[in-house]
Motif scaffolding. Structure first.
Motif, PDB file in Angstrom:
ATOM      1  N   VAL A 102      13.676   3.209  13.616  1.00 42.02           N
ATOM      2  CA  VAL A 102      12.945   2.118  12.970  1.00 42.02           C
ATOM      3  C   VAL A 102      12.245   2.720  11.754  1.00 42.02           C
ATOM      4  O   VAL A 102      11.480   3.676  11.881  1.00 42.02           O
ATOM      5  CB  VAL A 102      11.906   1.480  13.925  1.00 42.02           C
ATOM      6  CG1 VAL A 102      11.106   0.413  13.200  1.00 42.02           C
ATOM      7  CG2 VAL A 102      12.582   0.917  15.159  1.00 42.02           C
ATOM      8  N   VAL A 103      12.529   2.176  10.582  1.00 41.17           N
ATOM      9  CA  VAL A 103      11.872   2.604   9.348  1.00 41.17           C
ATOM     10  C   VAL A 103      10.968   1.459   8.908  1.00 41.17           C
ATOM     11  O   VAL A 103      11.444   0.372   8.615  1.00 41.17           O
ATOM     12  CB  VAL A 103      12.892   2.945   8.241  1.00 41.17           C
ATOM     13  CG1 VAL A 103      12.180   3.349   6.956  1.00 41.17           C
ATOM     14  CG2 VAL A 103      13.842   4.029   8.699  1.00 41.17           C
ATOM     15  N   ASN A 104       9.675   1.727   8.927  1.00 38.49           N
ATOM     16  CA  ASN A 104       8.682   0.705   8.613  1.00 38.49           C
ATOM     17  C   ASN A 104       7.972   1.017   7.307  1.00 38.49           C
ATOM     18  O   ASN A 104       7.174   1.938   7.247  1.00 38.49           O
ATOM     19  CB  ASN A 104       7.631   0.662   9.730  1.00 38.49           C
ATOM     20  CG  ASN A 104       7.564  -0.673  10.402  1.00 38.49           C
ATOM     21  OD1 ASN A 104       8.181  -1.620   9.967  1.00 38.49           O
ATOM     22  ND2 ASN A 104       6.798  -0.734  11.465  1.00 38.49           N
ATOM     23  N   PRO A 105       8.245   0.247   6.252  1.00 35.66           N
ATOM     24  CA  PRO A 105       7.477   0.466   5.027  1.00 35.66           C
ATOM     25  C   PRO A 105       6.129  -0.254   5.132  1.00 35.66           C
ATOM     26  O   PRO A 105       6.072  -1.420   5.481  1.00 35.66           O
ATOM     27  CB  PRO A 105       8.351  -0.164   3.940  1.00 35.66           C
ATOM     28  CG  PRO A 105       9.167  -1.181   4.644  1.00 35.66           C
ATOM     29  CD  PRO A 105       9.305  -0.733   6.065  1.00 35.66           C
ATOM     30  N   GLU A 106       5.084   0.485   4.875  1.00 32.42           N
ATOM     31  CA  GLU A 106       3.735  -0.085   4.910  1.00 32.42           C
ATOM     32  C   GLU A 106       3.198  -0.057   3.483  1.00 32.42           C
ATOM     33  O   GLU A 106       3.051   1.009   2.893  1.00 32.42           O
ATOM     34  CB  GLU A 106       2.855   0.755   5.833  1.00 32.42           C
ATOM     35  CG  GLU A 106       1.442   0.250   5.960  1.00 32.42           C
ATOM     36  CD  GLU A 106       0.612   1.200   6.807  1.00 32.42           C
ATOM     37  OE1 GLU A 106      -0.003   2.131   6.218  1.00 32.42           O
ATOM     38  OE2 GLU A 106       0.603   1.025   8.036  1.00 32.42           O
ATOM     39  N   ILE A 107       2.934  -1.229   2.925  1.00 33.25           N
ATOM     40  CA  ILE A 107       2.433  -1.317   1.553  1.00 33.25           C
ATOM     41  C   ILE A 107       0.940  -1.613   1.610  1.00 33.25           C
ATOM     42  O   ILE A 107       0.523  -2.600   2.219  1.00 33.25           O
ATOM     43  CB  ILE A 107       3.163  -2.412   0.753  1.00 33.25           C
ATOM     44  CG1 ILE A 107       4.666  -2.165   0.756  1.00 33.25           C
ATOM     45  CG2 ILE A 107       2.626  -2.470  -0.676  1.00 33.25           C
ATOM     46  CD1 ILE A 107       5.483  -3.278   0.145  1.00 33.25           C
ATOM     47  N   ARG A 108       0.164  -0.749   0.970  1.00 32.09           N
ATOM     48  CA  ARG A 108      -1.278  -0.956   0.894  1.00 32.09           C
ATOM     49  C   ARG A 108      -1.632  -1.354  -0.532  1.00 32.09           C
ATOM     50  O   ARG A 108      -1.315  -0.629  -1.477  1.00 32.09           O
ATOM     51  CB  ARG A 108      -2.024   0.308   1.280  1.00 32.09           C
ATOM     52  CG  ARG A 108      -1.880   0.634   2.735  1.00 32.09           C
ATOM     53  CD  ARG A 108      -2.765   1.774   3.101  1.00 32.09           C
ATOM     54  NE  ARG A 108      -2.614   2.048   4.515  1.00 32.09           N
ATOM     55  CZ  ARG A 108      -3.144   3.083   5.101  1.00 32.09           C
ATOM     56  NH1 ARG A 108      -3.852   3.944   4.415  1.00 32.09           N
ATOM     57  NH2 ARG A 108      -2.969   3.272   6.389  1.00 32.09           N
ATOM     58  N   TYR A 109      -2.273  -2.485  -0.652  1.00 26.56           N
ATOM     59  CA  TYR A 109      -2.668  -2.985  -1.959  1.00 26.56           C
ATOM     60  C   TYR A 109      -4.142  -2.714  -2.199  1.00 26.56           C
ATOM     61  O   TYR A 109      -4.970  -2.907  -1.331  1.00 26.56           O
ATOM     62  CB  TYR A 109      -2.416  -4.494  -2.058  1.00 26.56           C
ATOM     63  CG  TYR A 109      -0.958  -4.862  -1.985  1.00 26.56           C
ATOM     64  CD1 TYR A 109      -0.142  -4.736  -3.100  1.00 26.56           C
ATOM     65  CD2 TYR A 109      -0.378  -5.328  -0.806  1.00 26.56           C
ATOM     66  CE1 TYR A 109       1.202  -5.069  -3.044  1.00 26.56           C
ATOM     67  CE2 TYR A 109       0.963  -5.667  -0.742  1.00 26.56           C
ATOM     68  CZ  TYR A 109       1.741  -5.539  -1.869  1.00 26.56           C
ATOM     69  OH  TYR A 109       3.066  -5.864  -1.811  1.00 26.56           O
ATOM     70  N   GLY A 110      -4.445  -2.258  -3.390  1.00 26.82           N
ATOM     71  CA  GLY A 110      -5.825  -2.049  -3.815  1.00 26.82           C
ATOM     72  C   GLY A 110      -6.067  -2.908  -5.044  1.00 26.82           C
ATOM     73  O   GLY A 110      -5.378  -3.894  -5.280  1.00 26.82           O
ATOM     74  N   LYS A 111      -7.021  -2.510  -5.827  1.00 27.31           N
ATOM     75  CA  LYS A 111      -7.322  -3.247  -7.047  1.00 27.31           C
ATOM     76  C   LYS A 111      -6.275  -2.897  -8.103  1.00 27.31           C
ATOM     77  O   LYS A 111      -6.356  -1.840  -8.737  1.00 27.31           O
ATOM     78  CB  LYS A 111      -8.723  -2.904  -7.540  1.00 27.31           C
ATOM     79  CG  LYS A 111      -9.190  -3.761  -8.677  1.00 27.31           C
ATOM     80  CD  LYS A 111     -10.614  -3.455  -9.055  1.00 27.31           C
ATOM     81  CE  LYS A 111     -11.037  -4.382 -10.183  1.00 27.31           C
ATOM     82  NZ  LYS A 111     -12.407  -4.107 -10.585  1.00 27.31           N
ATOM     83  N   ARG A 112      -5.267  -3.739  -8.247  1.00 27.75           N
ATOM     84  CA  ARG A 112      -4.160  -3.575  -9.204  1.00 27.75           C
ATOM     85  C   ARG A 112      -3.299  -2.341  -8.932  1.00 27.75           C
ATOM     86  O   ARG A 112      -2.506  -1.933  -9.767  1.00 27.75           O
ATOM     87  CB  ARG A 112      -4.682  -3.560 -10.631  1.00 27.75           C
ATOM     88  CG  ARG A 112      -5.296  -4.854 -11.076  1.00 27.75           C
ATOM     89  CD  ARG A 112      -5.608  -4.781 -12.553  1.00 27.75           C
ATOM     90  NE  ARG A 112      -6.114  -6.036 -13.032  1.00 27.75           N
ATOM     91  CZ  ARG A 112      -5.443  -6.868 -13.811  1.00 27.75           C
ATOM     92  NH1 ARG A 112      -4.227  -6.565 -14.198  1.00 27.75           N
ATOM     93  NH2 ARG A 112      -5.979  -7.988 -14.222  1.00 27.75           N
ATOM     94  N   LYS A 113      -3.478  -1.699  -7.788  1.00 27.01           N
ATOM     95  CA  LYS A 113      -2.691  -0.523  -7.434  1.00 27.01           C
ATOM     96  C   LYS A 113      -2.133  -0.689  -6.025  1.00 27.01           C
ATOM     97  O   LYS A 113      -2.701  -1.414  -5.213  1.00 27.01           O
ATOM     98  CB  LYS A 113      -3.543   0.741  -7.509  1.00 27.01           C
ATOM     99  CG  LYS A 113      -4.034   1.043  -8.907  1.00 27.01           C
ATOM    100  CD  LYS A 113      -4.934   2.236  -8.930  1.00 27.01           C
ATOM    101  CE  LYS A 113      -5.462   2.440 -10.350  1.00 27.01           C
ATOM    102  NZ  LYS A 113      -6.474   3.460 -10.429  1.00 27.01           N
TER     103      LYS A 113
END
Length: 172
Positions: A102-113
């Protein structure tokens, strides 16, 4: 830099593969389809600065050269490319014997990044339990002993599709 980031867009700051096995991690890195902007000494995005500097005002030969030869446009997160990377990594791991991966991409959003972490859950790999060659042609059975002694497939080795392909080519 913020003038290049539209509403709902995020600059890709970092991409990481969370995997303990260093060899496997380095094998997965070429399958990342989107990279953040390059940085000098890991700190300063010179290429991005050159691009932004040359992108202002009227374009001339020097600005074109700075923008296209020295610079690089801002790298914005693209979830389609993140998913494409996930699919390619999963395929590579399956080819290396990790069928329940299982390949899980975790995207963390910050202030415009944004940052992307690919978490790999490999489970247990599959190994070759037994190798045998059999045919109904008695003339060929005579040569099978020599073929088996030179086999690239060895009982107890990790399943690897590349080794199977090399063995197939050797037999042909």
């Amino acid at each position: 830099m913020h003038r290049y980031i539209g509403d709902g867009e995020y600059m890709l700051k970092k991409v990481k593969i969370k995997e303990r096995n260093a060899d496997l991690k380095s094998a997965l890195e070429p399958y990342i389809r989107q990279a953040p902007n390059s940085r000098f000494a890991g700190l300063i995005p010179f290429k991005l600065w050159f691009y932004a500097l040359a992108d202002r005002g009227k374009e001339n030969k020097l600005k074109w050269w700075m923008k296209n030869k020295l610079g690089e446009p801002i790298s914005l997160i693209d979830t389609v490319k993140v998913n494409e990377s996930r699919v390619l990594m999963k395929k590579l791991l399956r080819n290396k014997g990790y069928f329940n991966v299982v390949v899980n991409p975790e995207i963390r959003y910050g202030k415009r990044k944004s940052k992307v972490n690919f978490k790999i859950n490999k489970n247990k790999p599959y190994y070759i339990s037994e190798v045998s060659y059999k045919t109904s042609f008695s003339r060929i059975n005579h040569f099978l002993k020599n073929i088996m002694e030179e086999s690239l497939l060895i009982s107890g080795d990790l399943y690897d599709i590349d080794v199977f392909e090399k063995e197939r080519q050797r037999l042909v």
